[in-house]
Design a protein around this motif. Structure first.
Motif, PDB file in Angstrom:
ATOM      1  N   ILE A 163       0.808  -1.221   0.000  1.00  0.00           N
ATOM      2  CA  ILE A 163       0.000   0.000   0.000  1.00  0.00           C
ATOM      3  C   ILE A 163       0.845   1.277   0.000  1.00  0.00           C
ATOM      4  CG2 ILE A 163      -1.743   1.285   1.263  1.00  0.00           C
ATOM      5  CD1 ILE A 163      -3.057  -1.290   1.971  1.00  0.00           C
ATOM      6  N   PRO A 164       1.891   1.368   0.826  1.00  0.00           N
ATOM      7  CA  PRO A 164       2.723   2.579   0.742  1.00  0.00           C
ATOM      8  C   PRO A 164       3.271   2.815  -0.660  1.00  0.00           C
ATOM      9  CG  PRO A 164       3.324   1.314   2.667  1.00  0.00           C
ATOM     10  CD  PRO A 164       2.354   0.477   1.902  1.00  0.00           C
ATOM     11  N   VAL A 165       3.576   1.740  -1.361  1.00  0.00           N
ATOM     12  CA  VAL A 165       4.097   1.900  -2.714  1.00  0.00           C
ATOM     13  C   VAL A 165       3.006   2.424  -3.635  1.00  0.00           C
ATOM     14  CG1 VAL A 165       5.117   0.679  -4.666  1.00  0.00           C
ATOM     15  CG2 VAL A 165       5.758   0.054  -2.343  1.00  0.00           C
ATOM     16  N   TYR A 166       1.800   1.846  -3.538  1.00  0.00           N
ATOM     17  CA  TYR A 166       0.697   2.334  -4.368  1.00  0.00           C
ATOM     18  C   TYR A 166       0.431   3.814  -4.075  1.00  0.00           C
ATOM     19  CZ  TYR A 166      -0.512  -2.650  -5.019  1.00  0.00           C
ATOM     20  OH  TYR A 166      -0.497  -3.989  -5.304  1.00  0.00           O
TER      21      TYR A 166
ATOM     22  N   ILE B 166      19.978  -5.726   9.109  1.00  0.00           N
ATOM     23  CA  ILE B 166      21.389  -5.454   9.386  1.00  0.00           C
ATOM     24  C   ILE B 166      22.209  -5.617   8.116  1.00  0.00           C
ATOM     25  CG2 ILE B 166      23.411  -6.248  10.645  1.00  0.00           C
ATOM     26  CD1 ILE B 166      21.740  -6.767  12.999  1.00  0.00           C
ATOM     27  N   ILE B 167      21.920  -6.662   7.376  1.00  0.00           N
ATOM     28  CA  ILE B 167      22.682  -6.906   6.151  1.00  0.00           C
ATOM     29  C   ILE B 167      22.443  -5.802   5.128  1.00  0.00           C
ATOM     30  CG2 ILE B 167      22.937  -8.444   4.193  1.00  0.00           C
ATOM     31  CD1 ILE B 167      22.704 -10.757   5.989  1.00  0.00           C
ATOM     32  N   LEU B 168      21.181  -5.438   4.950  1.00  0.00           N
ATOM     33  CA  LEU B 168      20.869  -4.385   3.987  1.00  0.00           C
ATOM     34  C   LEU B 168      21.520  -3.072   4.386  1.00  0.00           C
ATOM     35  CD1 LEU B 168      17.195  -4.350   2.760  1.00  0.00           C
ATOM     36  CD2 LEU B 168      19.278  -4.333   1.438  1.00  0.00           C
TER      37      LEU B 168
ATOM     38  N   GLY C 270      16.898   1.387  -9.299  1.00  0.00           N
ATOM     39  CA  GLY C 270      17.515   0.082  -9.111  1.00  0.00           C
ATOM     40  C   GLY C 270      17.895  -0.137  -7.652  1.00  0.00           C
ATOM     41  N   PHE C 271      18.473   0.891  -7.058  1.00  0.00           N
ATOM     42  CA  PHE C 271      18.846   0.800  -5.640  1.00  0.00           C
ATOM     43  C   PHE C 271      17.614   0.551  -4.774  1.00  0.00           C
ATOM     44  CE2 PHE C 271      20.818   1.745  -1.705  1.00  0.00           C
ATOM     45  CZ  PHE C 271      19.979   2.600  -1.012  1.00  0.00           C
ATOM     46  N   ALA C 272      16.559   1.318  -5.037  1.00  0.00           N
ATOM     47  CA  ALA C 272      15.345   1.170  -4.227  1.00  0.00           C
ATOM     48  C   ALA C 272      14.734  -0.218  -4.421  1.00  0.00           C
ATOM     49  CB  ALA C 272      14.341   2.261  -4.578  1.00  0.00           C
ATOM     50  N   LEU C 273      14.802  -0.718  -5.659  1.00  0.00           N
ATOM     51  CA  LEU C 273      14.232  -2.042  -5.913  1.00  0.00           C
ATOM     52  C   LEU C 273      14.995  -3.115  -5.162  1.00  0.00           C
ATOM     53  CD1 LEU C 273      13.209  -2.130  -9.672  1.00  0.00           C
ATOM     54  CD2 LEU C 273      11.757  -2.443  -7.683  1.00  0.00           C
ATOM     55  N   ILE C 274      16.304  -3.001  -5.164  1.00  0.00           N
ATOM     56  CA  ILE C 274      17.093  -3.992  -4.442  1.00  0.00           C
ATOM     57  C   ILE C 274      16.723  -3.975  -2.968  1.00  0.00           C
ATOM     58  CG2 ILE C 274      19.423  -4.532  -3.628  1.00  0.00           C
ATOM     59  CD1 ILE C 274      20.441  -3.760  -6.313  1.00  0.00           C
ATOM     60  N   ALA C 275      16.638  -2.759  -2.409  1.00  0.00           N
ATOM     61  CA  ALA C 275      16.277  -2.656  -0.994  1.00  0.00           C
ATOM     62  C   ALA C 275      14.911  -3.267  -0.744  1.00  0.00           C
ATOM     63  CB  ALA C 275      16.294  -1.198  -0.571  1.00  0.00           C
ATOM     64  N   SER C 276      13.998  -3.093  -1.713  1.00  0.00           N
ATOM     65  CA  SER C 276      12.622  -3.547  -1.477  1.00  0.00           C
ATOM     66  C   SER C 276      12.462  -5.047  -1.561  1.00  0.00           C
ATOM     67  CB  SER C 276      11.669  -2.880  -2.471  1.00  0.00           C
ATOM     68  OG  SER C 276      11.905  -3.383  -3.774  1.00  0.00           O
ATOM     69  N   PHE C 277      13.487  -5.750  -2.043  1.00  0.00           N
ATOM     70  CA  PHE C 277      13.331  -7.198  -2.100  1.00  0.00           C
ATOM     71  C   PHE C 277      13.355  -7.817  -0.712  1.00  0.00           C
ATOM     72  CE2 PHE C 277      12.659  -9.030  -6.172  1.00  0.00           C
ATOM     73  CZ  PHE C 277      12.991  -8.026  -7.058  1.00  0.00           C
ATOM     74  N   ALA C 278      13.808  -7.062   0.266  1.00  0.00           N
ATOM     75  CA  ALA C 278      13.709  -7.573   1.632  1.00  0.00           C
ATOM     76  C   ALA C 278      12.291  -7.360   2.154  1.00  0.00           C
ATOM     77  CB  ALA C 278      14.692  -6.856   2.527  1.00  0.00           C
ATOM     78  N   ALA C 279      11.763  -6.165   1.922  1.00  0.00           N
ATOM     79  CA  ALA C 279      10.397  -5.830   2.348  1.00  0.00           C
ATOM     80  C   ALA C 279       9.910  -4.701   1.460  1.00  0.00           C
ATOM     81  CB  ALA C 279      10.380  -5.403   3.799  1.00  0.00           C
TER      82      ALA C 279
ATOM     83  N   PHE D 198       5.291  -4.375  -8.698  1.00  0.00           N
ATOM     84  CA  PHE D 198       5.130  -4.632  -7.273  1.00  0.00           C
ATOM     85  C   PHE D 198       3.975  -5.574  -6.973  1.00  0.00           C
ATOM     86  CE2 PHE D 198       7.882  -2.550  -4.294  1.00  0.00           C
ATOM     87  CZ  PHE D 198       8.654  -1.754  -5.108  1.00  0.00           C
ATOM     88  N   VAL D 199       2.946  -5.532  -7.807  1.00  0.00           N
ATOM     89  CA  VAL D 199       1.810  -6.427  -7.560  1.00  0.00           C
ATOM     90  C   VAL D 199       2.262  -7.880  -7.627  1.00  0.00           C
ATOM     91  CG1 VAL D 199      -0.362  -7.279  -8.503  1.00  0.00           C
ATOM     92  CG2 VAL D 199       0.054  -4.839  -8.390  1.00  0.00           C
ATOM     93  N   LEU D 200       3.134  -8.163  -8.605  1.00  0.00           N
ATOM     94  CA  LEU D 200       3.428  -9.563  -8.885  1.00  0.00           C
ATOM     95  C   LEU D 200       4.772 -10.073  -8.362  1.00  0.00           C
ATOM     96  CD1 LEU D 200       2.099  -9.710 -12.541  1.00  0.00           C
ATOM     97  CD2 LEU D 200       0.948 -10.438 -10.465  1.00  0.00           C
ATOM     98  N   ALA D 201       5.657  -9.185  -7.943  1.00  0.00           N
ATOM     99  CA  ALA D 201       6.985  -9.661  -7.566  1.00  0.00           C
ATOM    100  C   ALA D 201       7.027 -10.177  -6.142  1.00  0.00           C
ATOM    101  CB  ALA D 201       8.006  -8.534  -7.729  1.00  0.00           C
ATOM    102  N   MET D 202       7.920 -11.096  -5.890  1.00  0.00           N
ATOM    103  CA  MET D 202       8.107 -11.638  -4.549  1.00  0.00           C
ATOM    104  C   MET D 202       9.189 -10.801  -3.883  1.00  0.00           C
ATOM    105  SD  MET D 202       7.904 -13.431  -1.968  1.00  0.00           S
ATOM    106  CE  MET D 202       6.930 -14.905  -2.141  1.00  0.00           C
TER     107      MET D 202
END
Lengths: 84, 772
Positions: free
Chosen positions: B392-395, B482-484, B632-641, B721-725
């Protein structure tokens, strides 16, 4: 004029009371499930309503308090006899 | 205390083996309510080895003794092959390692439905374990004018029968006495049962039925009432051929509305709480160090970001528990079975999938109730497609960037939800036809009478799910944060070498522990079942089993890191020296030169086919590259959450993150003010006012607009974002629940490829239609 009709639960008209004559069908799991829930030869049974798309069926077995739901395919495993 | 065979000690501690009581009965018979009443909140939920059946056990304190109480799955019978029944049989025969044969069984029998409930009892009587029958719903039976001769019943079955009302605790004392007495006897099979065991197959089942019919005829008198029961009257509307489905949809919609709007206020309080915690640390450790940043930007930001969703989960499960207790979920299954079957889904998948709209983690855990293995797998695979709260925050960030009218914006959000649902249906359908093809398990199900929900059960259920969410999501997110954070900070030249070393050690440890857990799945070591700790034991919370040595090690490293960072500062008297705050430009540079920034630049070209940074057909040159790097940076970060995308994008493009959350009083006032304004706007039809974005996002929007970020780009990203894990916690839960390492990996890659393809199609389609 009353005459007896023999068919399956799936073809029983809604609201008509019938007597279970036998548990048929190839699937032992379905047969066992029906028996466990109390649908056995000799019991009185009737359909009280159907779901919006015609499936599953809500049925009532006379000795029990709670209604049951069964799919049409499963209802075909219940042989019944009723007056028409 | 010795059991009937005179056995006393078995455990190395010298205490006698804890006695085991199993609780068996039909679903809806009040078994779980009784279990909750006997054990309070002293319960543990886990899995039986080898399958997904929920293992619920607790400690029942019976007159100075602690009994190990096992809540068997709700069953109508024991003699077929479903997982539930297999587990129950194994438990009753003591076939699980570490779980001996129970010393007694309590059969929970619903007085209003005696005949059906007694089928299982006949099977329990054959198990040669002392049995006590707890007769529930006695008052309901009286209201329905059903009279049961308890003495007669008890004699026919050769078993003590106690009427209990779990909610008022009536009969519990007598139950305790009977169970105690039963523990000192040996089981005796009543005469009628022997005739049953001589038969086979269907004939045996029918013989059981005849036996129970005989018993009921002897003990039960009913006055036939031909009028409809209260439940039937309610059902005339709720399962009505025409009204049933619309009512279901309305209820679902209402629940969503309430959950998402009511949860907003506590969410803001929680955000503020974490923010205040960060402020506290800033004040306690005035000097900025890598350690302090790790605490605030790593742990607090990361864990806080996930914990904040606990309110939505709690509220959603409040409603689900109430619906289940009341009996409506069975009606929902009745209404939806045909449709879900057409999509390749099991009717029982409704509740887990519904929960996944709040968060896929409790949704996936809820799939345990789906008996069939393959159906459960399908449900787990498609659960993440139900747009969860984190999206929702992304939408909310991206929709205003599309520059649509208010109504179109709202419709777009709905479209995103629908997109997820449609894709989920297609995937389920495909899987059911191919890889996970299997015959449909029989439906034949009871429609229990409507009942008032039991407050204690509902609360316990909510707590169960909230706790599992916090533990599962919390631990994974803690490690990943921590890793991110390390990725986003390294290589930083501003801090001392010892600190860098500690950061390396911490990251290394965490990565190793995570890897070790993965490797554990390759080993064939089976988890053995330990007896539960006694209720009276004053076990210090830090000694309880849940704190494993790995956690202690990580905690020690963090403490040492803190010391390494701050002792030199203190010693050299620089404790209160003011920090040099970096400017937003400097912040952006730091992000760009970090490891994560590098990765973002590497990934940048990958998002070019999605149209990011593209303008007028060419790839936008340097500005396009910059945009792609930031995204790209934001997408990588978002793969955690997923929700991390918003703050990460702001960080990389503006050099600053979200504005500080409002303090509780301000948040409270704003909430009610906004609510009032929203309703007034709705009433007057001012839809534009309703969907106005928050002011603090304007700066991001302005910056982005300057960099050729088109509405089509926004839509493309949203589709992605709708479809990605993009949730490490979900993958961790899938891994735990299915005990497989390949499924989470397959889901990750499969969904990401799917998301990319869909985003690609969206962009190219948009271009063809002239929207670029």
């Amino acid at each position: 004029m009353d005459h007896e009709k023999i068919s399956t639960l799936a073809d029983l008209p809604i609201g008509v009371e019938a007597e279970v004559t036998g548990i048929l069908g190839d699937d032992p799991l379905i047969r066992r499930r029906l028996i466990v829930m109390g649908i056995v030869p000799g019991e009185k049974i009737r359909i009280t309503k159907t779901a919006p798309l015609g499936d599953p069926l809500e049925i009532r077995v006379n000795d029990f308090n709670n209604s049951l739901m069964v799919r049409r395919t499963e209802a075909q495993a219940v042989g019944v006899r009723y007056e028409r | 205390m010795s059991d009937k065979n005179g056995n006393t000690s078995q455990e190395s501690e010298g205490s006698s083996r804890q006695l085991i009581i199993a609780l068996a009965g039909n679903p809806n018979a009040g078994k779980t309510t009784l279990f909750n009443a006997l054990t309070g909140s002293h319960q543990k939920v886990s899995n039986y080895p080898g399958n997904t059946v929920e293992r619920i056990e607790g400690v029942w304190k019976l007159k100075e003794t602690d009994l190990h109480l096992i809540d068997l799955p709700g069953l109508y019978n024991l003699d077929t092959t479903s997982d539930d029944q297999t587990v129950a049989r194994k438990v009753l025969q003591g076939e699980y390692e570490g779980l001996p044969k129970p010393d007694a069984v309590i059969a929970v029998v619903d007085a209003t439905n005696l005949k059906r409930n007694l089928y299982l009892v006949t099977e329990l009587l054959e198990c040669k374990i002392p049995l006590v029958i707890a007769l529930t719903m006695f008052d309901d039976a009286e209201k329905k004018k059903i009279r049961i001769e308890i003495d007669s019943l008890s004699k026919l079955l050769n078993t003590p029968v106690v009427a209990v009302t779990a909610s008022t605790k009536r009969g519990l004392e007598e139950l305790e006495e009977r169970v105690l007495a039963a523990l000192h006897t040996t089981a005796q099979i009543p005469s009628g049962i022997n005739a049953i065991t001589e038969k086979d197959g269907d004939a045996q089942a029918i013989a059981r039925n005849d036996f129970t019919r005989g018993v009921v005829q002897e003990c039960v008198t009913r006055s036939k009432s031909s009028e409809l029961s209260g439940s039937d009257r309610i059902d005339r509307i709720l399962t009505n051929r025409f009204l049933g489905l619309p009512i279901l949809l309305a209820i679902v919609f209402l629940i969503f509305l309430i959950v998402f709007s009511v949860a907003d206020l506590p969410m803001q309080f929680t955000e503020y709480g974490f923010f205040a915690l960060g402020q506290f640390i800033e004040n306690a450790l005035p000097r900025d160090t890598l350690f302090r940043q790790m605490l605030i930007d790593g742990i607090i930001a990361g864990v806080g970001g996930i914990v904040v969703f606990v309110w939505q989960i709690a509220l959603l499960f409040l409603f689900i528990s109430i619906l289940e207790d009341v009996g409506y979920l069975a009606r929902a299954t009745f209404l939806l079975d045909r449709i879900m079957r057409a999509f390749g889904l099991n009717g029982k998948a409704f509740m887990p999938l519904f929960s996944s709209f709040a968060c896929a983690i409790p949704g996936i855990m809820a799939t345990r109730t789906i008996g069939d293995k393959k159906d459960r797998l399908i449900t787990i695979i498609i659960a993440p497609f139900m747009s969860c709260s984190a999206r929702i925050p992304v939408y909310i960030l991206l929709i205003p960037l599309m520059g649509l009218s208010a109504i179109a914006g709202a419709l777009t959000i709905v479209a995103m939800y629908l997109l997820g649902i449609i894709v989920a249906i297609l995937v389920a359908f495909a899987l059911k036809r191919t890889a996970l093809k299997a015959p449909l398990p029989p439906l034949v199900m009871e429609l229990p009478p409507y009942r008032l929900p039991n407050a204690k059960s509902v609360l316990i259920n909510i707590w169960k799910n909230v706790r599992m969410f916090l533990v599962r999501a919390g631990t994974v997110i803690f490690a990943i944060s921590i890793i991110l954070w390390a990725l986003q900070t390294f290589p930083s030249r501003d801090f001392s070498v010892p600190e860098m070393v500690m950061m390396g050690v911490a990251v290394f440890l965490i990565a190793t522990f995570m890897l070790k857990r993965v490797m554990n799945l390759f080993s064939s070591k089976r988890v053995s079942i330990k007896p539960l700790p006694s209720r009276n034991s004053a076990v210090s919370w830090w000694r309880k089993p849940v704190w494993r040595s790995e956690t202690r090690l990580v905690a020690i490293v963090i403490i040492v890191w803190g010391l390494v960072a701050y002792i030199p500062i203190y010693a050299s008297g620089r404790w209160n020296e003011p920090n040099i705050e970096p400017t937003p430009e400097e912040q952006r540079e730091k992000v760009k030169t970090s490891l994560a920034g590098e990765l973002g630049r590497i990934f940048g070209p990958a998002v070019r086919p999605l149209g990011i940074g593209v303008s007028n057909g060419n790839d936008g040159g340097e500005r396009g590259d910059v945009m792609r790097g930031e995204i790209g940076f934001a997408l990588i970060a978002s793969f955690a959450a997923r929700e991390v995308f918003v703050s990460a994008w702001k960080m990389s493009s503006l050099g600053s993150e979200d504005a500080d959350p409002d303090p509780p009083l301000v948040a409270w006032n704003n909430y009610w003010e906004n609510l009032g304004t929203s309703w007034r706007n709705l009433y007057h039809g001012n839809f534009d006012e309703l969907t106005k974005g928050k002011d603090e996002d304007k700066s991001l929007q302005d910056t982005i607009a300057k960099n050729n970020f088109t509405p089509l780009n926004a839509l493309t990203l949203m589709v992605f974002f709708v479809l990605a894990m993009q949730c490490a916690s979900t993958l961790a839960v899938v891994w735990r629940e299915t005990n497989s390492w390949w499924l989470p990996i397959a889901m990750f890659f499969g969904m990401t490829v799917l998301a990319y393809a869909a985003a690609f199609l969206t962009y190219q389609g948009g271009r063809l239609l002239g929207f670029a």
